[in-house]
Design a protein around this motif. Structure first.
Motif, PDB file in Angstrom:
ATOM      1  N   VAL A 128       0.858  -1.183   0.000  1.00  0.00           N
ATOM      2  CA  VAL A 128       0.000   0.000   0.000  1.00  0.00           C
ATOM      3  C   VAL A 128       0.895   1.233   0.000  1.00  0.00           C
ATOM      4  CG1 VAL A 128      -1.850   1.223   1.192  1.00  0.00           C
ATOM      5  CG2 VAL A 128      -1.750  -1.262   1.281  1.00  0.00           C
ATOM      6  N   THR A 129       0.687   2.129  -0.957  1.00  0.00           N
ATOM      7  CA  THR A 129       1.506   3.329  -1.091  1.00  0.00           C
ATOM      8  C   THR A 129       0.585   4.528  -1.315  1.00  0.00           C
ATOM      9  OG1 THR A 129       1.729   3.298  -3.508  1.00  0.00           O
ATOM     10  CG2 THR A 129       3.227   1.878  -2.272  1.00  0.00           C
ATOM     11  N   PRO A 130       1.110   5.748  -1.215  1.00  0.00           N
ATOM     12  CA  PRO A 130       0.262   6.916  -1.486  1.00  0.00           C
ATOM     13  C   PRO A 130      -0.373   6.894  -2.867  1.00  0.00           C
ATOM     14  CG  PRO A 130       2.254   7.602  -0.358  1.00  0.00           C
ATOM     15  CD  PRO A 130       2.435   6.142  -0.673  1.00  0.00           C
ATOM     16  N   GLY A 131       0.320   6.317  -3.849  1.00  0.00           N
ATOM     17  CA  GLY A 131      -0.236   6.247  -5.200  1.00  0.00           C
ATOM     18  C   GLY A 131      -1.034   4.995  -5.468  1.00  0.00           C
ATOM     19  N   THR A 143     -11.266  13.666  -5.873  1.00  0.00           N
ATOM     20  CA  THR A 143      -9.857  13.827  -6.214  1.00  0.00           C
ATOM     21  C   THR A 143      -9.325  12.557  -6.844  1.00  0.00           C
ATOM     22  OG1 THR A 143      -9.560  15.312  -4.334  1.00  0.00           O
ATOM     23  CG2 THR A 143      -7.569  14.402  -5.332  1.00  0.00           C
ATOM     24  N   SER A 144      -8.679  12.668  -7.981  1.00  0.00           N
ATOM     25  CA  SER A 144      -8.043  11.504  -8.602  1.00  0.00           C
ATOM     26  C   SER A 144      -6.788  11.144  -7.816  1.00  0.00           C
ATOM     27  CB  SER A 144      -7.668  11.807 -10.056  1.00  0.00           C
ATOM     28  OG  SER A 144      -8.826  12.058 -10.830  1.00  0.00           O
ATOM     29  N   CYS A 145      -6.468   9.866  -7.789  1.00  0.00           N
ATOM     30  CA  CYS A 145      -5.285   9.395  -7.061  1.00  0.00           C
ATOM     31  C   CYS A 145      -4.279   8.859  -8.075  1.00  0.00           C
ATOM     32  CB  CYS A 145      -5.681   8.310  -6.058  1.00  0.00           C
ATOM     33  SG  CYS A 145      -4.351   7.831  -4.941  1.00  0.00           S
ATOM     34  N   TRP A 146      -3.444   9.752  -8.612  1.00  0.00           N
ATOM     35  CA  TRP A 146      -2.540   9.388  -9.710  1.00  0.00           C
ATOM     36  C   TRP A 146      -1.200   8.878  -9.194  1.00  0.00           C
ATOM     37  CZ3 TRP A 146      -4.963   9.019 -14.085  1.00  0.00           C
ATOM     38  CH2 TRP A 146      -5.955   9.926 -14.454  1.00  0.00           C
ATOM     39  N   ILE A 147      -0.706   7.841  -9.836  1.00  0.00           N
ATOM     40  CA  ILE A 147       0.679   7.437  -9.718  1.00  0.00           C
ATOM     41  C   ILE A 147       1.262   7.550 -11.121  1.00  0.00           C
ATOM     42  CG2 ILE A 147       0.098   4.986  -9.987  1.00  0.00           C
ATOM     43  CD1 ILE A 147       2.554   4.340  -8.274  1.00  0.00           C
ATOM     44  N   ALA A 148       2.506   8.027 -11.231  1.00  0.00           N
ATOM     45  CA  ALA A 148       3.103   8.270 -12.549  1.00  0.00           C
ATOM     46  C   ALA A 148       4.388   7.481 -12.711  1.00  0.00           C
ATOM     47  CB  ALA A 148       3.379   9.768 -12.724  1.00  0.00           C
ATOM     48  N   VAL A 188       0.409  14.259  -8.870  1.00  0.00           N
ATOM     49  CA  VAL A 188       0.525  12.832  -8.585  1.00  0.00           C
ATOM     50  C   VAL A 188       0.911  12.605  -7.120  1.00  0.00           C
ATOM     51  CG1 VAL A 188       1.180  12.328 -10.966  1.00  0.00           C
ATOM     52  CG2 VAL A 188       2.951  12.657  -9.256  1.00  0.00           C
ATOM     53  N   LYS A 189       0.532  11.437  -6.600  1.00  0.00           N
ATOM     54  CA  LYS A 189       0.843  11.071  -5.224  1.00  0.00           C
ATOM     55  C   LYS A 189       2.177  10.335  -5.117  1.00  0.00           C
ATOM     56  CE  LYS A 189      -3.349  12.355  -3.946  1.00  0.00           C
ATOM     57  NZ  LYS A 189      -3.584  13.571  -3.155  1.00  0.00           N
ATOM     58  N   GLU A 190       2.617   9.762  -6.254  1.00  0.00           N
ATOM     59  CA  GLU A 190       3.812   8.919  -6.224  1.00  0.00           C
ATOM     60  C   GLU A 190       4.356   8.830  -7.641  1.00  0.00           C
ATOM     61  OE1 GLU A 190       4.968   4.307  -4.872  1.00  0.00           O
ATOM     62  OE2 GLU A 190       2.929   5.091  -4.629  1.00  0.00           O
ATOM     63  N   VAL A 191       5.679   8.661  -7.767  1.00  0.00           N
ATOM     64  CA  VAL A 191       6.264   8.588  -9.105  1.00  0.00           C
ATOM     65  C   VAL A 191       7.340   7.503  -9.140  1.00  0.00           C
ATOM     66  CG1 VAL A 191       8.001  10.367  -8.631  1.00  0.00           C
ATOM     67  CG2 VAL A 191       7.302   9.940 -10.982  1.00  0.00           C
ATOM     68  N   ILE A 192       7.399   6.804 -10.276  1.00  0.00           N
ATOM     69  CA  ILE A 192       8.421   5.791 -10.538  1.00  0.00           C
ATOM     70  C   ILE A 192       9.278   6.331 -11.674  1.00  0.00           C
ATOM     71  CG2 ILE A 192       8.819   3.394 -11.196  1.00  0.00           C
ATOM     72  CD1 ILE A 192       5.634   3.200 -10.523  1.00  0.00           C
ATOM     73  N   PRO A 208      12.887  14.817  -2.802  1.00  0.00           N
ATOM     74  CA  PRO A 208      12.646  14.649  -1.356  1.00  0.00           C
ATOM     75  C   PRO A 208      11.215  14.974  -0.938  1.00  0.00           C
ATOM     76  CG  PRO A 208      14.703  15.834  -1.748  1.00  0.00           C
ATOM     77  CD  PRO A 208      13.988  15.774  -3.051  1.00  0.00           C
ATOM     78  N   HIS A 209      10.470  15.643  -1.794  1.00  0.00           N
ATOM     79  CA  HIS A 209       9.132  16.110  -1.415  1.00  0.00           C
ATOM     80  C   HIS A 209       8.009  15.272  -2.022  1.00  0.00           C
ATOM     81  CE1 HIS A 209      11.352  19.529   0.082  1.00  0.00           C
ATOM     82  NE2 HIS A 209      11.863  19.712  -1.120  1.00  0.00           N
ATOM     83  N   ILE A 210       8.354  14.153  -2.664  1.00  0.00           N
ATOM     84  CA  ILE A 210       7.330  13.288  -3.235  1.00  0.00           C
ATOM     85  C   ILE A 210       7.759  11.832  -3.066  1.00  0.00           C
ATOM     86  CG2 ILE A 210       8.341  13.359  -5.567  1.00  0.00           C
ATOM     87  CD1 ILE A 210       5.464  13.277  -6.657  1.00  0.00           C
ATOM     88  N   VAL A 211       6.807  10.956  -2.799  1.00  0.00           N
ATOM     89  CA  VAL A 211       7.111   9.530  -2.683  1.00  0.00           C
ATOM     90  C   VAL A 211       7.536   9.024  -4.062  1.00  0.00           C
ATOM     91  CG1 VAL A 211       6.178   7.259  -2.129  1.00  0.00           C
ATOM     92  CG2 VAL A 211       5.463   9.266  -0.814  1.00  0.00           C
TER      93      VAL A 211
END
Length: 882
Positions: A128-131, A143-148, A188-192, A208-211
């Motif tokens: 389970v992650t923020p994205g 609110t959309s919950c985007w992971i990028a 986005v909530k999280e990025v790869i 440092p400011h985004i998961v």
């Protein structure tokens, strides 16, 4: 853990506990360590009975974050193992809190070891992650919950996934800076991302400011991405989904799908469609401009009431609310699409269409998230009922629009009402929440189920009837049939009547005042009732899961319907706002004109103030593209600038606008630099933030752009600031030719209007009487001779002694020569060539070192050889410097 690992290589999540500590040598802890090594970046919740336990550094982190009691295993050991736990039934709450703080959490559930029934083993079941949240219940429905995922170091592909709805989007951009800007715009909530991008200057400071997760380049393999996407969508070629020409975009999609499937361990069955888009098809709104305009978030605090979103969001469905956010963040630059939206909004101004339509929309639930749960087989009975009710509301909505010309071709020929029919055929009106407890399937669906249900639910009546019959047969009026978990059903007879008990009864238990008996008939009845209850639950579960699986075939149709409902909801909302707030339809064309008559700020006009809002008009065209705006503090300069930008933004999403009339020449980008703020987290002062945002504008704006600049240069000394403001104004006017409003207190800049062909002065009017000022809030031609800063300070409550002294100092300063005479009147584009610094001469030994560096393939060197080569280079440098 891998065999042979040494203490110096111990993972950080061990903390201070040595590898050899006895506390980590148990069978259970070895299970934990093995699973933890697979998810080192996550907090591992390890199921043990009724608790999820955390160990080692995970326990310390979680105990601090969640305010848990930190204890330990093997307390008497030299190195006790830190430990913290949470009850299993409170999991949802704790997961929500941890994800909100930016943590990743892995879940390890327990099950019986198939090779040893007496032993429990654990398996990773979910990350389970923020994205990739645990569920949609804790996430804002609007609110959309985007992971990028970001792929590529030159041309970049960016893919976005909302795991709660199954929405998958992709685009390609020319460089990492533009790609990162798109990621920021999407919130986005999280990025790869590719690990090579971690050193990119435009990205590095934001990490440092985004998961985020850094992955090797192989993780973004294009061939793997193509296979994964085709398999997911069930196609043999990507042409039909618009992705045949994508390269890094496919790499990003593949990485995103792999992360969701293999790392987060979620089902992807709800992803039925890919949307490929181009940022060139939408207006560019950078993060700073969105923030300065307070489009989605307020600049201060968290109350969204005083944002553009807060004013515009009158949507009746969660889907419409999410779509509104997307439209506000990506206005159109296609005039035909804008006009189609305007036509639809205008058609819905009719109260007789709009009002019943919006009332019916209240009955529609979140079809996107409900259909996603259905596709993943996670939907519960009540949610399935909500899905059915939502679908049943749709035909009435479509009927209301059937005669509206603007919606011709938009209404689908067939609706998935058979889905709702089957749901209501099977599901009770008030079903239980959980599937396995029974009470879900209607009577009449299955004959066996009806029989089991009758036995299970009418057991009490049957027991009462049996008890009455036994009383008559035995003449024991005090006889009772009771039940407990140990003996099941039994007959209890008082000691005074035990001589009347038939010999065929079997004594089960003797108590002080009574005895308990069983009979073959009672045991047969008990078996029948208990088995019926279990069979009822099992059969209900089977029927429900079968229904759910059948309905999965209709998920794509439901998702398509959801998008149409979202459009209808949002368009009717824009019409509702237009009627209630007196908005007008703007003319949007391909000219460069901006003609706004009596424009109003959409947010400020709705707020309660002691004074009424004063509308203002703005006129910009090929002749006048640059407005130099002066006036006092608090006079309304920023309001005029923001309202102009917001009116343009609203016009290009297809909305009506707050004005008496408006003509908007299409804008490709809006840049807004208003107010002062710092970014201390990244080591940037207020002035550095201002200069960075201004530099972005100068580097990216075009002749089609709209620029709003306020108080450029005020963060440094007077001469430096005035010089910068002057040069920036010239650059925008002479080189960019962008439509611009430039607000300033440097009155010397108003002289530029006499020198520049497309520039004019406007000022915000003020009335002054006996040292007191009244803000008129009106735009008037010409410049304002003063800033009235001292008068504003007086209104703010500054001590009188300070006000008097400031007046004296001002008089002294104003008696000196005008600063304008000290500015070099040369344009920044007329600087002589000889003033440029000469190109540096590179010494021969450095050229030799460059040649050696270029000839070496670092990928072919071992760590030792790389270090040796570095020492050799350093030695050569030292030799030449001596």
């Amino acid at each position: 853990m891998p065999e042979g690992i040494i203490e110096e290589q111990k993972p950080s999540w061990y903390g201070s506990v040595p590898l050899s500590a006895s506390g980590v040598q148990t069978t259970m802890m070895k299970q934990f360590l093995e699973l933890k090594s697979k998810v080192p970046e996550a907090l591992l919740l390890f199921r043990m009975g009724d608790f999820y336990e955390l160990f080692l550094e995970d326990a310390r982190v979680a105990a601090h974050a969640l305010e848990l009691n930190l204890t330990s295993r093997n307390k008497k050991d030299d190195y006790p193992v830190p430990m913290a736990g949470i009850p299993y039934h409170a999991l949802d709450n704790y997961l929500e809190r941890l994800c909100a703080m930016g943590y990743k959490v892995a879940l390890a559930e327990q099950e019986v070891d198939p090779n040893n029934p007496k032993r429990m083993i654990r398996k990773l079941t979910r990350m389970v992650t923020p994205g990739m949240p645990w569920g949609s219940d804790a996430i804002d429905a609007r609110t959309s919950c985007w992971i990028a995922a970001l792929c590529g170091t030159r041309t970049c592909g960016v893919a976005f996934l909302d795991s709660l709805t199954g929405e998958l989007k992709c685009t390609e951009l020319s460089n990492p800076t533009e790609a990162w800007a798109e990621i920021r715009r999407m919130q986005v909530k999280e990025v790869i991302l590719d690990s090579r991008l971690a050193v990119n200057e435009s990205i590095q400071s934001h990490l440092p400011h985004i998961v985020h997760s850094l992955k090797p380049p192989s993780y973004f393999d294009i061939r793997h991405g193509k296979r994964s996407l085709m398999q997911l969508l069930g196609v043999k070629d990507l042409t039909g989904v618009g992705a045949a020409t994508l390269r890094p975009g496919i790499g990003a999609i593949g990485a995103l799908l792999s992360y969701a499937r293999d790392t987060a361990m979620i089902s992807l069955t709800h992803i039925k469609h890919l949307s490929v888009y181009s940022v060139r098809g939408q207006m560019t709104l950078d993060e700073a401009s969105m923030r300065n305009l307070e489009v989605l978030q307020p600049m201060r605090g968290t109350d969204k009431k005083h944002t553009l979103l807060g004013v515009m969001d009158k949507t009746r469905t969660a889907m419409g609310g999410r779509l509104l956010r997307q439209w506000l963040g990506a206005p159109l630059i296609d005039i035909k699409k804008i006009k189609r939206r305007q036509d639809a909004v205008e058609a819905l101004l009719d109260f007789n269409v709009r009002e019943p339509l919006r009332e019916k929309l209240r009955e529609v639930g979140d079809l996107e998230r409900l259909s996603a749960k259905l596709a993943q087989l996670k939907i519960n009975p009540r949610e399935l009922l909500a899905l059915g009710n939502s679908i049943y509301a749709v035909p009435s909505i479509m009927d209301l629009l059937s005669g509206v010309e603007a919606f011709l071709g938009f209404i689908p020929k067939e609706l998935p009402t058979t889905v709702a029919d089957e749901i209501f055929e099977y599901i009770r009106d008030d079903p239980a929440v959980t599937i396995k407890d029974g009470g879900v399937i209607r009577a009449g669906v299955n004959a066996n189920l009806d029989e089991y249900t009758k036995l299970a639910t009418e057991a009490k009546t049957a027991i009462t009837e049996m008890e009455a019959k036994l009383k008559v047969d035995t003449s024991i009026s005090s006889l009772k049939i009771k039940y407990n978990k140990v003996f099941g059903y039994f007959i209890e007879v008082s000691n005074a009547n035990k001589d009347k008990v038939p010999k065929s009864w079997t004594r089960k238990q003797t108590l002080v005042n009574s005895e308990r008996f069983i009979t073959p008939e009672l045991k047969e009845f008990e078996d029948k009732i208990l088995n019926a209850s279990e069979k009822m639950k099992a059969l209900e579960y089977e029927l429900f899961t079968s229904l759910r699986e059948r309905l999965c075939n209709k998920v794509k149709e439901i998702q398509d319907l959801a998008k149409r409902i979202a459009f209808i909801d949002l368009l009717s909302t824009l019409a509702e706002v237009a009627v209630n707030q007196r908005y007008v339809r703007p003319v949007v064309d391909d000219s460069i004109d901006i003609q706004i008559i009596e424009g109003r700020h959409p947010v400020i006009e709705t707020m309660d103030f002691d004074e009424s809002f004063v509308p203002n008009s703005i006129s910009m065209d090929a002749k006048t593209k640059f407005i130099m705006l002066t006036g006092p503090n608090m006079g309304g300069k920023s309001t005029v600038m923001r309202q102009t930008a917001l009116i343009v933004l609203l016009a290009q999403i297809g909305s009506f606008v707050p004005a008496a009339s408006a003509k908007i020449g299409l804008c490709d980008k809006i840049f807004v630099r208003v107010g002062a703020s710092d970014d201390l987290a990244r080591g940037r002062s207020t002035f550095m933030v201002e200069m960075g945002e201004t530099a972005l504008i100068l580097n990216q704006a075009t002749s089609r752009s709209l620029i709003m600049l306020d108080e450029i240069g005020r963060g440094t000394s007077t001469f430096d600031g005035l010089s910068i403001a002057w040069a920036v104004s010239e650059a925008i006017h002479d080189k960019l030719s962008s439509r611009t409003i430039f607000a300033t207190h440097y009155h010397e800049l108003t002289a530029l209007a006499g020198q520049k062909e497309h520039m004019m002065n406007l000022h915000v009017a003020v009335s002054e009487s006996r040292g007191t000022i009244v803000f008129l809030r009106e735009l008037r031609p010409g410049s304002c001779g003063r800033s009235y800063g001292i008068q504003c300070a007086k209104l703010a409550g500054m001590p009188k002694t300070v006000i008097r002294r400031a007046g004296q100092v001002l008089k002294d300063l104003e008696s000196k020569d005008n600063l304008i005479e000290q500015i070099d009147q040369l344009s920044i584009f007329d600087i002589p060539e000889q003033e440029e610094e000469p190109e540096a001469v590179i010494p021969p030994h450095l050229k030799q070192l460059e040649t050696e560096l270029r000839s070496i393939d670092l990928n072919e060197l071992s760590p030792y050889e790389s270090l040796k080569f570095l020492f050799e280079l350093k030695a050569k440098l030292q030799t030449n410097s001596c």
